[in-house]
Scaffold this motif. Structure first.
Motif, mmCIF file in Angstrom:
data_model
loop_
_atom_site.group_PDB
_atom_site.id
_atom_site.type_symbol
_atom_site.label_atom_id
_atom_site.label_comp_id
_atom_site.label_asym_id
_atom_site.label_seq_id
_atom_site.Cartn_x
_atom_site.Cartn_y
_atom_site.Cartn_z
ATOM 1 N N TYR A 71 25.561 -12.831 6.810
ATOM 2 C CA TYR A 71 25.074 -13.700 7.874
ATOM 3 C C TYR A 71 24.784 -15.033 7.221
ATOM 4 O O TYR A 71 24.688 -15.127 5.998
ATOM 5 N N GLN A 72 24.673 -16.087 8.009
ATOM 6 C CA GLN A 72 24.408 -17.388 7.397
ATOM 7 C C GLN A 72 23.016 -17.870 7.778
ATOM 8 O O GLN A 72 22.538 -17.658 8.878
ATOM 9 N N ASP B 164 14.351 -10.453 7.763
ATOM 10 C CA ASP B 164 15.552 -9.772 7.290
ATOM 11 C C ASP B 164 15.209 -8.378 6.774
ATOM 12 O O ASP B 164 16.007 -7.732 6.113
ATOM 13 N N CYS C 220 26.013 -18.044 2.876
ATOM 14 C CA CYS C 220 26.303 -16.659 3.254
ATOM 15 C C CYS C 220 25.391 -15.727 2.469
ATOM 16 O O CYS C 220 25.322 -15.798 1.245
ATOM 17 N N LEU D 216 27.613 -15.267 11.986
ATOM 18 C CA LEU D 216 26.396 -14.735 12.594
ATOM 19 C C LEU D 216 25.163 -15.318 11.914
ATOM 20 O O LEU D 216 25.135 -15.470 10.700
ATOM 21 N N THR D 217 24.143 -15.645 12.680
ATOM 22 C CA THR D 217 22.865 -16.102 12.118
ATOM 23 C C THR D 217 21.878 -14.948 12.159
ATOM 24 O O THR D 217 22.082 -13.961 12.869
ATOM 25 N N CYS E 62 25.747 -6.708 11.055
ATOM 26 C CA CYS E 62 26.272 -8.077 11.062
ATOM 27 C C CYS E 62 27.700 -8.127 11.589
ATOM 28 O O CYS E 62 28.464 -9.025 11.251
ATOM 29 N N ARG F 136 32.056 -11.595 9.162
ATOM 30 C CA ARG F 136 31.352 -10.597 9.979
ATOM 31 C C ARG F 136 31.243 -9.278 9.226
ATOM 32 O O ARG F 136 32.109 -8.946 8.417
ATOM 33 N N CYS G 71 24.454 -8.919 4.352
ATOM 34 C CA CYS G 71 23.787 -8.298 5.498
ATOM 35 C C CYS G 71 22.700 -7.366 4.970
ATOM 36 O O CYS G 71 22.932 -6.576 4.054
ATOM 37 N N LYS H 152 20.766 -13.161 15.286
ATOM 38 C CA LYS H 152 21.788 -12.340 15.949
ATOM 39 C C LYS H 152 22.086 -11.029 15.210
ATOM 40 O O LYS H 152 22.841 -10.204 15.698
ATOM 41 N N VAL H 153 21.505 -10.848 14.018
ATOM 42 C CA VAL H 153 21.668 -9.586 13.306
ATOM 43 C C VAL H 153 20.823 -8.553 14.048
ATOM 44 O O VAL H 153 19.657 -8.789 14.341
#
Length: 183
Positions: free
Chosen positions: A32-33, A73, A39, A54-55, A48, A28, A42, A58-59
């Motif tokens: 994020y994955q 992203d 990985c 976290l995917t 993140c 975290r 962020c 969800k960021v």
């Protein structure tokens, strides 16, 4: 089971005493994955920190940042939109409050990252039903008095217009009658 410790970019999260590497999640805050469980750092402007593993959906945007959809992203620095302002960073942070996540990509609303009333790219405009007054989006309250006032104003304008046209036509008719007798 793979009993080796997690890589440095991974964590077991809340699992204590874990001995299986398959439970290692992206850490975290830093990562994020993606769909392949790789990985990824962020993104700048993204937060993140919600939990390990976290995917991208969800960021969330940090205050002062905005993103167009849940699967990008790219987080836009809102101060860029306010570059002509004397305090671009403060103006960007005031409108772009960050946050906004959704379980479903189709429910993502980019305006949820904006202070209420604002919307659009980098929260630069007002959402429907709001109007810009100074530097704030204020709720536009339609009322019957506005409609009556607009109709009354239109009627008065038309009355004056027709009165002027009628007087001009009468003047032209009077001049024609006066010119007719002197020729």
């Amino acid at each position: 089971a793979d009993c080796s410790p997690c890589n440095t970019d991974r964590s077991t999260g809340d699992l204590i005493g874990n001995i299986d590497n398959t439970f290692c999640l992206c850490k975290r805050g830093d990562y994020y994955q993606n769909d392949q469980s790789e990985c990824i750092a962020c993104p700048v402007g993204g937060d993140c920190s919600a939990h390990d593993g976290l995917t991208l959906i969800k960021v969330v945007a940090l205050p002062g940042y905005w993103r167009a959809n849940a699967i990008t992203d790219t987080f836009t620095d809102c101060k860029i939109a306010f570059s002509s302002s004397l305090n671009a960073s403060a103006d960007g942070n005031a409108r772009c409050i960050g946050g906004s996540t959704s379980e479903d990509v189709s429910n993502f609303n980019p305006d949820d990252q904006c202070r209420f009333g604002f919307g659009g790219p980098s929260c630069m405009s007002c959402i429907d039903g709001y109007v810009m007054l100074g530097a704030k989006c204020t709720k536009c309250n339609p009322s019957i008095l506005n409609v009556v006032g607009a109709i009354a104003g239109l009627m008065a304008f038309l009355f004056v217009l027709f009165a002027l046209l009628f007087m001009k036509a009468k003047k032209d008719t009077d001049e024609d009658e006066n010119d007719g007798g002197t020729t």
